[in-house]
Structure formats: C-alpha cells, structure tokens
Write an enzyme that holds these catalytic residues in place. Structure first.
Site, PDB file in Angstrom:
ATOM      1  N   ARG A  19      15.355  -5.820  27.802  1.00 53.43           N
ATOM      2  CA  ARG A  19      16.346  -6.340  29.200  1.00 53.43           C
ATOM      3  C   ARG A  19      15.552  -6.483  30.426  1.00 53.43           C
ATOM      4  NH1 ARG A  19      21.595  -5.272  27.619  1.00 53.43           N
ATOM      5  NH2 ARG A  19      21.543  -3.309  26.296  1.00 53.43           N
TER       6      ARG A  19
ATOM      7  N   HIS B 193       8.195  -9.645  20.380  1.00 53.73           N
ATOM      8  CA  HIS B 193       7.415  -8.787  19.190  1.00 53.73           C
ATOM      9  C   HIS B 193       6.788  -9.402  18.238  1.00 53.73           C
ATOM     10  CE1 HIS B 193       9.712  -5.133  20.217  1.00 53.73           C
ATOM     11  NE2 HIS B 193      10.467  -5.842  21.114  1.00 53.73           N
TER      12      HIS B 193
ATOM     13  N   GLN C  58       4.776  -3.487  29.230  1.00 51.07           N
ATOM     14  CA  GLN C  58       5.201  -3.178  30.824  1.00 51.07           C
ATOM     15  C   GLN C  58       4.346  -2.053  31.272  1.00 51.07           C
ATOM     16  OE1 GLN C  58       9.462  -2.629  30.095  1.00 51.07           O
ATOM     17  NE2 GLN C  58       9.625  -4.825  29.601  1.00 51.07           N
TER      18      GLN C  58
ATOM     19  N   CYS D 274       5.996  -5.152  24.187  1.00 52.16           N
ATOM     20  CA  CYS D 274       7.055  -5.107  24.865  1.00 52.16           C
ATOM     21  C   CYS D 274       6.996  -3.996  26.010  1.00 52.16           C
ATOM     22  CB  CYS D 274       8.297  -4.955  24.195  1.00 52.16           C
ATOM     23  SG  CYS D 274       9.611  -5.678  24.872  1.00 52.16           S
TER      24      CYS D 274
ATOM     25  N   ILE E 208      13.186  -2.656  -1.241  1.00 51.74           N
ATOM     26  CA  ILE E 208      11.971  -3.141  -2.256  1.00 51.74           C
ATOM     27  C   ILE E 208      12.205  -3.874  -3.461  1.00 51.74           C
ATOM     28  CG2 ILE E 208       9.668  -2.487  -2.606  1.00 51.74           C
ATOM     29  CD1 ILE E 208       9.949  -2.518   0.307  1.00 51.74           C
TER      30      ILE E 208
ATOM     31  N   GLN F 128      23.161   8.772 -16.046  1.00 48.30           N
ATOM     32  CA  GLN F 128      24.386   8.498 -16.775  1.00 48.30           C
ATOM     33  C   GLN F 128      25.668   8.631 -15.846  1.00 48.30           C
ATOM     34  OE1 GLN F 128      24.715  11.130 -20.225  1.00 48.30           O
ATOM     35  NE2 GLN F 128      22.456  11.082 -20.613  1.00 48.30           N
TER      36      GLN F 128
ATOM     37  N   ASP G 100      29.984   7.005  -2.511  1.00 48.54           N
ATOM     38  CA  ASP G 100      30.440   7.166  -1.483  1.00 48.54           C
ATOM     39  C   ASP G 100      31.787   6.399  -0.469  1.00 48.54           C
ATOM     40  OD1 ASP G 100      28.074   8.564  -0.877  1.00 48.54           O
ATOM     41  OD2 ASP G 100      27.355   6.943   0.283  1.00 48.54           O
TER      42      ASP G 100
ATOM     43  N   GLU H  49       5.268  -8.468  15.852  1.00 46.76           N
ATOM     44  CA  GLU H  49       5.238  -7.668  14.423  1.00 46.76           C
ATOM     45  C   GLU H  49       6.301  -8.518  13.660  1.00 46.76           C
ATOM     46  OE1 GLU H  49       6.011  -6.582  17.467  1.00 46.76           O
ATOM     47  OE2 GLU H  49       7.624  -5.097  17.201  1.00 46.76           O
TER      48      GLU H  49
ATOM     49  N   SER I 176      19.932   8.337  -1.580  1.00 41.61           N
ATOM     50  CA  SER I 176      19.458   7.209  -0.993  1.00 41.61           C
ATOM     51  C   SER I 176      18.132   6.991  -1.168  1.00 41.61           C
ATOM     52  CB  SER I 176      19.956   7.428   0.553  1.00 41.61           C
ATOM     53  OG  SER I 176      19.510   8.463   0.890  1.00 41.61           O
ATOM     54  N   SER I 177      17.639   6.155  -0.397  1.00 38.21           N
ATOM     55  CA  SER I 177      15.895   5.957  -0.298  1.00 38.21           C
ATOM     56  C   SER I 177      15.207   5.922  -1.683  1.00 38.21           C
ATOM     57  CB  SER I 177      15.228   7.237   0.072  1.00 38.21           C
ATOM     58  OG  SER I 177      15.709   7.540   1.555  1.00 38.21           O
TER      59      SER I 177
ATOM     60  N   TYR J 155      15.767   7.203  15.174  1.00 37.18           N
ATOM     61  CA  TYR J 155      15.848   8.289  14.212  1.00 37.18           C
ATOM     62  C   TYR J 155      17.004   8.240  13.104  1.00 37.18           C
ATOM     63  CZ  TYR J 155      12.926  11.063  17.591  1.00 37.18           C
ATOM     64  OH  TYR J 155      11.818  11.379  18.386  1.00 37.18           O
TER      65      TYR J 155
HETATM   66  N1  GLN Z   1      12.915  -1.074  27.507  1.00 41.08           N
HETATM   67  C1  GLN Z   1      12.165  -2.290  27.799  1.00 41.08           C
HETATM   68  C2  GLN Z   1      13.229  -3.346  28.135  1.00 41.08           C
HETATM   69  O1  GLN Z   1      14.395  -3.277  27.819  1.00 41.08           O
HETATM   70  C3  GLN Z   1      11.208  -2.721  26.732  1.00 41.08           C
HETATM   71  C4  GLN Z   1      12.165  -3.065  25.366  1.00 41.08           C
HETATM   72  C5  GLN Z   1      11.238  -2.933  24.025  1.00 41.08           C
HETATM   73  O2  GLN Z   1      10.156  -2.341  24.195  1.00 41.08           O
HETATM   74  N2  GLN Z   1      11.718  -3.574  22.986  1.00 41.08           N
HETATM   75  O3  GLN Z   1      12.501  -4.545  28.702  1.00 41.08           O
END
Ligand code: GLN
Length: 537
Positions: free
Chosen positions: A467, A512, A390, A386, A24, A197, A153, A514, A18-19, A59
């Site tokens: 949430r 987000h 908070q 996010c 890409i 091969q 696999d 990003e 993998s990887s 992870y």
């Molecule tokens: N845990 C927070 C929430 O659910 C922020 C979620 C996040 O950073 N994407 O509101």
C-alpha cells in the site's frame, strides 16, 4: 486438435491428516503430464470462509502468493508455477467464501427465481462451475483440482459432493487421487494401513471411490502392504502409489515417475502415454542441487522466521538461484525482533549476503533497520524486498541524509519526514481485502544501472503487494547521498527499485521478484545476488 469436452479432470483429495503434500503431488503429476507434451493447469479449492488468503496472517496460512492478475492466493499456487513455469490466475484459487459470495450475489439479484437457495444444488453447482471454467474451450488437456483440508471435515463436504457429481457426469474423463498417510509404528516395526482404510471408507460414505491412492510414508511400501491397501480400498495394486519422504520437493516428480503415477492417470483417463516425459532440464537441476561445488550462507531477516512457509517463495527462489550458481544456499533465518545494535555483529556473523523480508506493521522494524545499517557499512551484499526496500531507505535517510525521524507513515503517521508514504489512491481505501497495489506492473530500468545489467533489458514486469510507496519528494536528496532510484513505473512514475552507489551489491525492490522464480527460469535478481554473495565477500 481437441474434440468437444476432451479436457480431463483430476481431483486430488487428502485424508487422515493435513500437510501430506497434496500441493506437491498435484504439481508433480502436472509436471510429468506437461513433460509428455500435455497442457495442464492446477487449481486449489480452499474450504475456508475468507474470500482469499490476503487477509490471513502468515502464521495461519503461510505466505500469500500473488498471481500476475493480482489475485492473493494460497501458497500452493507458487509450487504450481515453480514446477510448471506457467502463470496461474484468480480462477486457479477459489475459497468457500468466494463460492458463497457469488451464490449470495445471485440470490440478491433474483437469479434463483424464488427457489430456496441451498448447499445442494446451489453451492455445489457453483463449485462445479468454478472447476469446469478452467476446462472451457478445451484450453487444457488436464485440469488438476486440489481440494484443501481433509476429507471428513464438515467444511470439505460440499466439495466432495461436487466431485461425486462431476465424476458421475464425466466418467473416464475424470478421476480422484486420494492422499493418505501410512504411518510407521516403531514399537511394532510396522507400517499401518488402517488410517488409509478408514479414510477411503469416509470417501465411500460420501459416494466417492478414489481411483488412485497416494500413500505418504517414511518407509518404502512393500508388495504386501500395497496388496493389502488395494484389497481393502477397491483399487488395483498399481494404483497404490508410494510417496516417500524426501529431502527436496523437486525430487517428487521423479519419485512419482518411478511409481508410474502419470502412466496410471493416463491409462485410467484413456489418454495416450506414447510420448515419454522430457525431463532433461529438470534432472539437470536436481543434479546441481545434489552436488553443489560450494556453500554460501545467506541471512533472511523477517518477523515470521519460526514458520518457513511465511517466506516460501523467497526460500525457493534462493534454491533456484543456488543451483544456477552451482552452490548450495545455506539459509539463516533471523528474527528481526531479536536484533539490536549491540548484537548485530554476532547475529549476522559469517553471512555472505542478507535479505530483508517483506512485511506489514512495525513489529521488528528496528531490527531490520539495524541489520541494513550493518550490511551497508560492512559492504555485505544486501537485497531488500518490498518492506525490506522501504527499511533500506529509512535507514539511509536517518543515518546518511541526517533525517533522524524519517519513517514510513505505515509505522509513524506523524513523522516529519515521510519518506515512504501511502499512495494517493490508497487514502480513500477502507476495506482491507484485495485493495493493495496487486499483481504485475511494468517497470523501466535506468540506463547504466546495476539492475539494467542484471535483467539485460530495458523494461520488466514484476508483481506487487503493498500500500505504501517511496515519496518522490525526497528522491533528489537520496540521489545526492548516493542512493539512486533505478526503476520506475512508466505510467505513474512510482519508484520500483533503488540501488546504493559505492557498495558491492545493495538493491531494494518495491515488488516481489520471488513470485516469478521457477525451476526453468530462476529469477535474474536472485541469481545475481547469490553470485555476488558467493564471489564478493
Ligand atoms: N507494508 C508495506 C506496504 O504496504 C510493505 C508490504 C510488503 O512488504 N509486501 O507498502
């Protein structure tokens, strides 16, 4: 315009390990075809049983990437969007779980009219349907489908079988690109072709002859190696493509162009190669990446820093913003669990800006709050995303607004000051998968705010995955203290952005940003944050 069934389907599989960089390579090929004027989309099929990666721990699988339509998807879709500057959707990421879910739903509805429901043909038919769905109405000239996992696999088998059938049906409208590893054995001072091969033999056992082999390698492939691979694997030498290690994923399209991957694909699928790829903007971006005028060190505080894939989109957005500012962003990843009030000065020493990352649960929260307190007082540019936003509000409530027990009810259900609280409609939600506030929502920017200047427009749209929300009951208190909400969702009144007055650059966003930064369109908030980090401190 396009004739019936003119869409070409490219399947990308991986062997040996993998990887190898299938995502890409797929994105790079797509970029080259797009630069020749073709319309292209990319799809990722993941052979795991989760319905989507939304329930996966970072992870396990790195970042969960969110599309405009609110699908929680594999991080490779982020690469597709960053390379192509087009939006993907739910249909672009399908897992085995989702395939089985829809087959089982059909069975329960009685759609199979008494048949025995089996992997072949029912699961394979569903896979074929999901692939062909993207080619409907000839919307795209090319659909590139990347198969996750490694050939051989057990869980990949139905996918390879579906490809075998599609290839048979489609003829030259389809082809298979197989990625393999050509390892260098330093003791023998030789590149070894045997794993390639064997991997192709495995494909052949399943009835699929790869058309193109993309060989990941640390050293250049000489003609001898290319010819050997070609001979053993039934492909011509021009279809043996070298994929050499490089220091930036953004150079891969140019490496693939030099290897003529796009030309080989066009030739084999009988598509015209007359229009040369227009890559001027891309090449300019690479030039700026290669020769920055300076360096700016930025800290990213999070709890998954051992694994950079967890913050993939943030890291890429900083690379885009760095190039836009003609500087290299040197990233320092800081583990939030290792930060405390005593060592904070040491941990953040020399940083010109700090991002506090998104996240879930209370692990590492105190470190995030300590980092925010420090940058707030030291006038270091701060960008909270996010959970990062908070935490900025929790820090401010505790240390400036004299609400020492203020918290988010995510971390402390009994806090007397729930300044971040669960959304009303979320209280009824018990199923965790796919139930957050997800995808694009619009946001109105307040006049005379920093964000209004940065975006240079009144209304924006950004993607969400959370949430919990700012508790509007506390808003006036925050405003009096100097922390202002400067972006609101026009329908619900939910707070989307906060800014701190009397600070050089302190912005928190509930969404987000990003996810929307691409090479062609770097995100304005990241650009301005890097500019501030470069110039203000
Ligand atoms: N845990 C927070 C929430 O659910 C922020 C979620 C996040 O950073 N994407 O509101």
């Amino acid at each position: 315009m396009a004739s019936p069934n003119s869409t070409r389907f490219i399947f990308v599989t991986g062997g040996v390990t993998s990887s190898l960089g299938k995502g890409i390579i797929s994105a790079s090929l797509a970029k080259l075809l797009q630069a020749r004027g073709y319309s292209v989309t990319i799809q990722k099929l993941d052979p795991y049983i989760n319905i989507d990666p939304g329930t996966l721990n970072p992870y396990e699988h790195g970042e969960c990437y969110v599309t405009e339509d609110g699908a929680e998807t594999d991080l490779d879709l982020g690469h597709y969007e960053r390379f192509l500057n087009i939006s993907t959707s739910q249909a672009n990421n399908v897992t085995t779980g989702r395939i089985y879910q829809s087959v089982i739903e059909k069975e329960r509805r009685g759609d199979y009219l008494g048949e025995t429901v089996q992997v072949i043909p029912h699961i394979t038919d569903e896979i074929k349907y999901r692939i062909q769905l993207l080619g409907e109405n000839n919307k795209y000239d090319f659909v590139i489908t990347e198969i996750g996992g490694t050939v051989g696999d057990i869980e990949s088998l139905p996918y390879v079988e579906a490809i075998r059938q599609l290839k048979w049906d489609m003829g030259t409208r389809s082809l298979v690109i197989h990625l393999t590893l050509v390892p260098y054995l330093s003791a023998a001072k030789e590149l070894k072709t045997k794993p390639t091969q064997h991997s192709v033999k495995t494909m052949l056992e399943y009835g699929v002859q790869p058309d193109i082999l993309v060989c990941r390698t640390e050293k250049p492939l000489n003609d001898g190696i290319r010819n050997k691979i070609a001979l053993f694997c039934n492909v011509d030498a021009s279809s043996v493509i070298e994929s050499i290690d490089t220091d930036s994923i953004y150079k891969v399209p140019l490496l693939m162009k030099a290897e003529r991957l796009d030309r080989v694909v066009l030739k084999k699928t009988r598509a015209s190669a007359q229009r040369p790829p227009k890559l001027k903007k891309w090449i300019n971006f690479i030039k700026r990446l290669e020769s920055p005028r300076g360096t700016v060190e930025i800290g990213l505080v999070g709890k998954y820093v051992e694994l950079v894939d967890s913050y993939k989109s943030i890291i890429e957005a900083l690379i885009h913003a760095g190039a836009e500012n003609d500087c290299k962003v040197q990233l320092r990843l800081i583990h939030s669990e290792q930060i405390n009030e005593q060592n904070i000065g040491e941990q953040l020493k020399g940083l010109k800006g700090v991002i506090v990352a998104p996240g879930f649960g209370d692990r590492g929260i105190d470190g995030k709050i300590a980092a925010i307190s420090y940058v707030r007082k030291q006038n270091i540019p701060f960008f909270g995303i996010c959970l990062g936003m908070q935490c900025a509000m929790i820090e401010f409530a505790r240390n400036v607004l004299s609400l020492p027990k203020a918290h988010s009810t995510e971390m402390d259900t009994r806090t007397p000051d729930p300044i971040i609280d669960i959304m009303e409609e979320q209280k009824k939600v018990h199923m965790k998968g796919g139930t957050m506030r997800l995808g694009a929502y619009s946001c109105e920017l307040t006049e005379a705010s920093r964000v209004r200047d940065i975006y240079a427009k009144k209304e924006i749209s950004e993607r969400h995955r959370h949430r919990y929300e700012v508790n509007n009951k506390y808003l006036s208190l925050f405003e009096k203290g100097g922390m202002k909400a400067t972006g609101f969702n026009p329908e619900s009144g939910l707070v989307e952005i906060i800014e701190l007055e009397n600070h050089p650059w302190f912005i928190g966003v509930q969404f987000h940003p990003e996810y929307k930064s691409t090479v062609d369109a770097p995100h304005p908030l990241f650009i301005d944050f890097v500019r501030a980090a470069k110039t203000l401190t």
